[in-house]
Write an enzyme that holds these catalytic residues in place. Structure first.
Site: not given
Length: 314
Positions: A282, A88
């Site tokens: 997701d 990230e």
């Protein structure tokens, strides 16, 4: 401003207090000696008051020099950028210039450098609210943090969102905080996510930072400004559906993750502007574990252009 002045003048104030105390003591002593002091002054040709004034002036000058030194040593202004996991912040490591490394403890390494001429500090402290809160508090304590940007991946909670889509947090809520059964006095009631007694629940993004994020280039991915909720559970697709009543109580949020609200709460404590950015790894279909493993890096990279644009525009 007041916090910066207090930080700069703390030592100088102590020295000035000592200076005044010493001058006062000298004056009292001179008054006690009375005639004897006058005799000494007459014989030496020097006024005791002049001696005290010279001493006091010397101490004041020393105090001012210390003030200047402390002002020059004040904490550096920096933009703080955090992402829970190394993927990230991978794009930051590629683009930030003059990177320096500060090992705070075995679980937290901070990196400093510059981006678009702005001094930044960034880190991936680990998963969860405790690591996140610890990291941002450390940054705020060490530097003069002008803004905090939290970036990374989250699970989507809306049917039409796709993996890779970006959620710009209008606000965030800690859904783990549940004191709805707590009745400390007659008539008291609390919403899920609300801290008792201080009524903190929603932590809004800084309007200027959010405006910059909304104006950033997003490529072909979808972008939504909405609510993000934070908890201490990796929420699978079945759990997302099982928690539908919780989501309803929270105002039908767009995404769920595990750090953002902790960062936002610390920023509120210290009055530091906050912005939460999430890309979906997701959604409500498929397998959250498989999708997370497959798309985390890609989804996190989608946010780089937003982070870059926000820092550049600050």
């Amino acid at each position: 401003l007041f916090r910066s002045l207090a930080a700069m003048t703390s030592t100088s104030t102590r020295y000035l207090t000592v200076a005044v105390a010493l001058a006062s003591a000298a004056l009292v002593e001179a008054q006690k000696k009375g005639g004897k002091t006058k005799e000494c002054a007459a014989s030496d040709g020097i006024s005791p008051m002049l001696v005290m004034m010279v001493g006091l002036l010397t101490l004041v000058i020393i105090t001012l020099l210390l003030f200047v030194r402390e002002a020059s040593n004040k904490p550096e202004k920096r933009v703080a950028i955090l992402g829970a996991m190394p993927p990230e912040i991978a794009m930051l490591k590629k683009h930030v210039q003059n990177i320096g490394e500060i090992v705070v403890n075995p679980f937290l390494t901070m990196y400093t450098g510059s981006l678009h001429g702005k001094d930044v500090v960034f880190a991936s402290p680990g998963v969860g609210m405790v690591f996140a809160a610890t990291a941002v508090t450390t940054m705020i304590d060490k530097y003069d943090i002008v803004a905090v940007i939290f970036t990374g991946v989250a699970g989507g909670l809306k049917p039409k969102t796709k993996v890779g889509d970006i959620i710009l947090a209008a606000d965030v809520i800690n859904y783990d905080m549940d004191v709805t059964a707590f009745v400390p006095f007659p008539g008291a009631s609390f919403k899920r996510g609300e801290l008792p007694f201080i009524s903190w629940r929603e932590y809004p993004a800084d309007p200027r930072l959010l405006e910059l994020a909304q104006a950033a280039p997003h490529g072909k991915v979808g972008v939504t400004t909405g609510r993000i909720v934070t908890g201490s559970e990796f929420v699978t697709v079945p759990r997302k559906k099982a928690l539908k009543n919780v989501w309803k109580d929270l105002g039908d949020p767009d995404a769920v993750e595990m750090e953002c609200a902790a960062i936002a709460q610390v920023c509120k404590c210290y009055n530091v502007p906050f912005l939460g950015l999430r890309a979906l790894s997701d959604n409500l279909e498929g397998d959250a574990n498989d999708d997370f493993n497959a798309f985390t890096e890609e989804a996190a990279d989608n946010l780089w252009y937003v982070v870059d644009h926000v820092v550049k525009g600050m």
